[in-house]
Scaffold this motif. Sequence first.
Motif, PDB file in Angstrom:
ATOM      1  N   ALA A   1       0.839  -1.197   0.000  1.00 23.86           N
ATOM      2  CA  ALA A   1       0.000   0.000   0.000  1.00 23.86           C
ATOM      3  C   ALA A   1       0.876   1.250   0.000  1.00 23.86           C
ATOM      4  CB  ALA A   1      -0.902   0.011   1.228  1.00 23.86           C
TER       5      ALA A   1
ATOM      6  N   SER B   1      -4.808   4.063  -3.547  1.00 22.82           N
ATOM      7  CA  SER B   1      -5.775   3.719  -2.505  1.00 22.82           C
ATOM      8  C   SER B   1      -6.649   4.920  -2.130  1.00 22.82           C
ATOM      9  CB  SER B   1      -5.059   3.152  -1.281  1.00 22.82           C
ATOM     10  OG  SER B   1      -4.051   4.046  -0.876  1.00 22.82           O
TER      11      SER B   1
ATOM     12  N   THR C   1     -13.128   3.968   1.123  1.00 19.28           N
ATOM     13  CA  THR C   1     -12.549   4.380   2.383  1.00 19.28           C
ATOM     14  C   THR C   1     -12.597   3.259   3.411  1.00 19.28           C
ATOM     15  OG1 THR C   1     -14.698   5.280   2.913  1.00 19.28           O
ATOM     16  CG2 THR C   1     -13.026   6.810   2.100  1.00 19.28           C
ATOM     17  N   GLN C   2     -13.515   2.330   3.223  1.00 17.41           N
ATOM     18  CA  GLN C   2     -13.540   1.202   4.155  1.00 17.41           C
ATOM     19  C   GLN C   2     -12.412   0.245   3.814  1.00 17.41           C
ATOM     20  OE1 GLN C   2     -16.971  -0.787   5.732  1.00 17.41           O
ATOM     21  NE2 GLN C   2     -18.248   0.337   4.267  1.00 17.41           N
ATOM     22  N   ARG C   3     -11.827  -0.319   4.870  1.00 15.22           N
ATOM     23  CA  ARG C   3     -10.674  -1.179   4.635  1.00 15.22           C
ATOM     24  C   ARG C   3     -11.090  -2.653   4.788  1.00 15.22           C
ATOM     25  NH1 ARG C   3      -4.747   0.544   4.567  1.00 15.22           N
ATOM     26  NH2 ARG C   3      -3.925  -1.462   3.887  1.00 15.22           N
TER      27      ARG C   3
ATOM     28  N   PHE D   1     -14.268  -0.830  -1.187  1.00 17.16           N
ATOM     29  CA  PHE D   1     -13.234  -1.141  -0.197  1.00 17.16           C
ATOM     30  C   PHE D   1     -11.829  -0.842  -0.690  1.00 17.16           C
ATOM     31  CE2 PHE D   1     -16.685  -4.125   0.881  1.00 17.16           C
ATOM     32  CZ  PHE D   1     -16.850  -3.824   2.218  1.00 17.16           C
ATOM     33  N   ARG D   2     -10.948  -0.516   0.249  1.00 17.10           N
ATOM     34  CA  ARG D   2      -9.511  -0.656   0.026  1.00 17.10           C
ATOM     35  C   ARG D   2      -9.168  -2.060   0.506  1.00 17.10           C
ATOM     36  NH1 ARG D   2      -6.544   3.617   3.414  1.00 17.10           N
ATOM     37  NH2 ARG D   2      -4.711   2.535   2.632  1.00 17.10           N
TER      38      ARG D   2
ATOM     39  N   THR E   1      -6.667  -5.415   1.146  1.00 21.67           N
ATOM     40  CA  THR E   1      -5.355  -6.032   1.343  1.00 21.67           C
ATOM     41  C   THR E   1      -5.561  -7.534   1.448  1.00 21.67           C
ATOM     42  OG1 THR E   1      -4.560  -4.115   2.556  1.00 21.67           O
ATOM     43  CG2 THR E   1      -3.316  -6.177   2.834  1.00 21.67           C
TER      44      THR E   1
ATOM     45  N   TYR F   1      -8.393  -3.073   9.896  1.00 19.88           N
ATOM     46  CA  TYR F   1      -9.497  -3.417   8.991  1.00 19.88           C
ATOM     47  C   TYR F   1     -10.805  -2.847   9.512  1.00 19.88           C
ATOM     48  CZ  TYR F   1     -10.774  -7.094  12.379  1.00 19.88           C
ATOM     49  OH  TYR F   1     -11.151  -7.772  13.510  1.00 19.88           O
ATOM     50  N   ASP F   2     -11.726  -2.618   8.556  1.00 17.70           N
ATOM     51  CA  ASP F   2     -13.124  -2.399   8.924  1.00 17.70           C
ATOM     52  C   ASP F   2     -13.892  -3.700   8.812  1.00 17.70           C
ATOM     53  OD1 ASP F   2     -13.046   0.507   9.308  1.00 17.70           O
ATOM     54  OD2 ASP F   2     -12.501   0.512   7.176  1.00 17.70           O
TER      55      ASP F   2
END
Lengths: 839, 115
Positions: free
Chosen positions: A10, A17, A22-24, A49-50, A52, A121-122
């Motif tokens: 990231a 990103s 904006t939510q991870r 989402f972002r 990972t 994380y969200d």
Amino acid sequence: MDFQGTGIGAEDRDDASDTVGTQRLVVIGNGMAGCRAVEEILARDPGRFRITIFGAEPHVNYNRIMLSPVLAGEKSFDEIVINDAAWYADNGIDLVAGDPVVAIDRAARTVTANSGRTVGYDRLLIATGSDPFIIPVPGKDLPGVISFRDMKDVDAMLAAADRGGDAVVIGGGLLGLEAAHGLSLRGMKVTVLHLMPTLMERQLDEAAGWLLKTELERRGQTILTGADTAAIVGEGQVEGVALKDGRTIPASLVVMAVGIRPSTALAREAGLAVGRGIQVDDHMVTSDPAILAVGECVEHDGQVYGLVAPLWEMCRALADGLVAEPSGYRGSVTSTKLKVSGIDVFSAGDFSGGDGAEDIVLRDAARGVYKRLVLREDKVVGAVLYGDTADGSWYFDLLRKGDDVSSIRDLIIFGQAFAQGGGQADPKAAVAALSDDAEICGCNGVSKGKVVAAIQAGACSLDAVRATCKASASCGSCTGLVETILALALGDEVESGPKTICPCSSFTHGDVRREIVAQELRSIPEVMQKLHWTTPDGCSSCRPALNYYLLCAWPGDYVDDQQSRFVNERLHANIQKDGTYSVVPRMWGGLTNPRELRAIADVVEKYDAPMVKVTGGQRLDIFGIRKEDLPAVWADLNAAGMVSGHAYGKALRTVKTCVGSEWCRFGTQDSTGLGVKAEKMSWGSWMPHKFKIAVSGCPRNCAEATIKDFGVICVDSGYELHVGGNGGIKLRGTDLLCKVATEQQALDHIAAFIQLYREEAWYLERTAPWIERVGIDHVRRRIVEDVVGREALTARFLFSQSFSQDDPWAARAAGKHREQHAHLGEFRPLEILAAEGAR
Amino acid sequence: MMTGDWIDVGALVEIPLRGARTIKAANGEEIAIFRTAGNRLYALVNRCPHKQGHLSQGIVHGEAVTCPLHNWRISLSTGEALGEDEGCVPTIPVRADAGRVLVSRVAMLAMLAAA
């Protein structure tokens, strides 16, 4: 393609990103489930989402189920990649490959990887898949012992194959067989060890499992079923696998493919609800609303899945629930295909039968095809296909939809093209419409015209058609067609043929015996396959018959099937009405001595036998022995020199004698001595039915030889030989076979007659009805007139006896089949319950 | 070992395919646990409705067992005699889990209470 220990971080693409959500979303697991879930989410809302993704393996996402073709050399790793590096980049996904997540902090909403990297994380998605199950035996950690789960395992197998030598695959399931196939193609000498009696028993029934085993063996693999691994042996490197039966199989590589377990350790440590897998609801949400889970690591509605199809359905439900209209996952029906080139295997649904289940079975021996559909309430609930899987997807579709198939039931087994072919719904009409040139019997090249001509010439039964034009006389797969032609030509005037062996087959006992020898059929599943049995595992009529026919045809080679024997022959004693057993030790020629009598008396007292009786066959029968005590009783009798009397078997029972010339003032020969010799020669032999011999020392016939299967009456000038007598339900006096001069000639004739009876009679047919069926002249021709033939019969009997004269009691007393004499389990649930009740 | 509503009575591999094993129930009664060729488990009280033959000693075929005494065929799923014969033997819920054979605790307790 490797990203060892690195991330497309990231940090490197902060600009990217910023443009996506904006939510991870953090995904643990870069496998098929994790990436598919991400794909499904992106398809619905690419900007939400972002993302990972953490992966334990140093690779991009690849198709794990295609590892088998990679091992087999049919595909390269690049060809099985699902999402390449560009996909991650294009979608702004941070891939952290080769750095497994080691902890989840639910309070802080972070995950921490092995390298120490921590990401917040969200929403968290756990897709950790499953771990190979490693059987806990000594040596399991030796170098050279691997599983078959990821690319690293494939690389290890390829390296081992380069060195050549022996490989052992533990586990004859889908994965194990694919590993074995690949290693075999790569030039290793492969042995598959499978704990269960048949391969892939979770996907295939016994018949299909047998076909598969036969084909793999033909390809050079060694398949050991019922093989229980005791240890993996070797000094510093694997050298072999030791089995519990004492064998050791050499191996420079051992692949453990006995099963997989959901990988739940991470979720468990994080305090999520975990059963067999991570528990999720219909939207793949775990007990923590911020955490989802998908794939092989989850448990949904009590089910865990180890196949790929459910995973797609789960991922759809997950994405719907997360970013679109919740749809909900309702569990999956799964199907299986084996990825071994040239072997077509398909299975789906529940084929174990059960209440109200009906089987439709099609076997085509010439093509090596076995198809079985299981129907319940006119719906397909299960399918097993071997050799021809073209209709697998159609059956699976019918199964999943739950379509009513009653209208196509007659034809469904022939496949979609035939069943839905239009105008052929009536099988009779379809056959009527066939031209005269149409081939009915492929084995014998018989056209419909020839069958019709045979019927018009007077063949009014299936058997008559078989006898005249040979149609359906070989493999029998066209029997149904011939019967339809008969019905079309004759209507009600079709004569029913001779009785078939049982409702499982259209063949008679004679047909089956002949084909076992002609086609060299060597096991019960093979007979059932080649002769088109209509049931998957036969019945209590045909299985004991087949077991006997195979035993008779292939002495020393055929392995007896205990589950196809009647209780008495399985427990080597006679079951009584109260469930206890009676025990009859052999008394050669009816002779006994103080040692034997003492041993019998001791057994009667020691085991509290309520009755001892002298039998009609001149021996002692001990009644009321419990099955648990049988091995101990036999051990005591063995110790006094006595062996099984086979009073329970379709076998030689007694040889009844009189005292003969040694004591009797009328005796002409040593009838007792001959009787003992005859019994020593013939005991232990399995036969179509029980067999009794008697030897009388003079024509007064005190041993009642003329109502025995074989009776000898001694006269001054030699021995009169009589056969086919019976003192049972239907009294029948013997027929005179011939007269011989010497004791040895008498013994040779006994052996030849027994063998002729063993080879020609039908199972459960005594010698009396057999002789009435074939005629005494036939027996005389074979035994008296054809001297060379008789000698061959005698030789075959003695050869077969070389494998049969082991006392079965001694083996049992020594512990063989101990389970047959004991209750299941080491403890008594009753006692536990009683103790509970008392509390 | 006990697991909730089920009682663990032994390892699945101890029951041969197309075979049966027994466990002791109450009052001298036995329960026969059958394993079919299709790897399905069934449990019946171990006596034929005809003349109390030990069904555990019969030949298992398809979803039925043939009684060793007089060849009655009994459905493993319902306990009912098949074909022309009439009669029924009680069934006991049984299942396999992780290689273990589990029988219903309630059914075992009921048999104990009836004894």
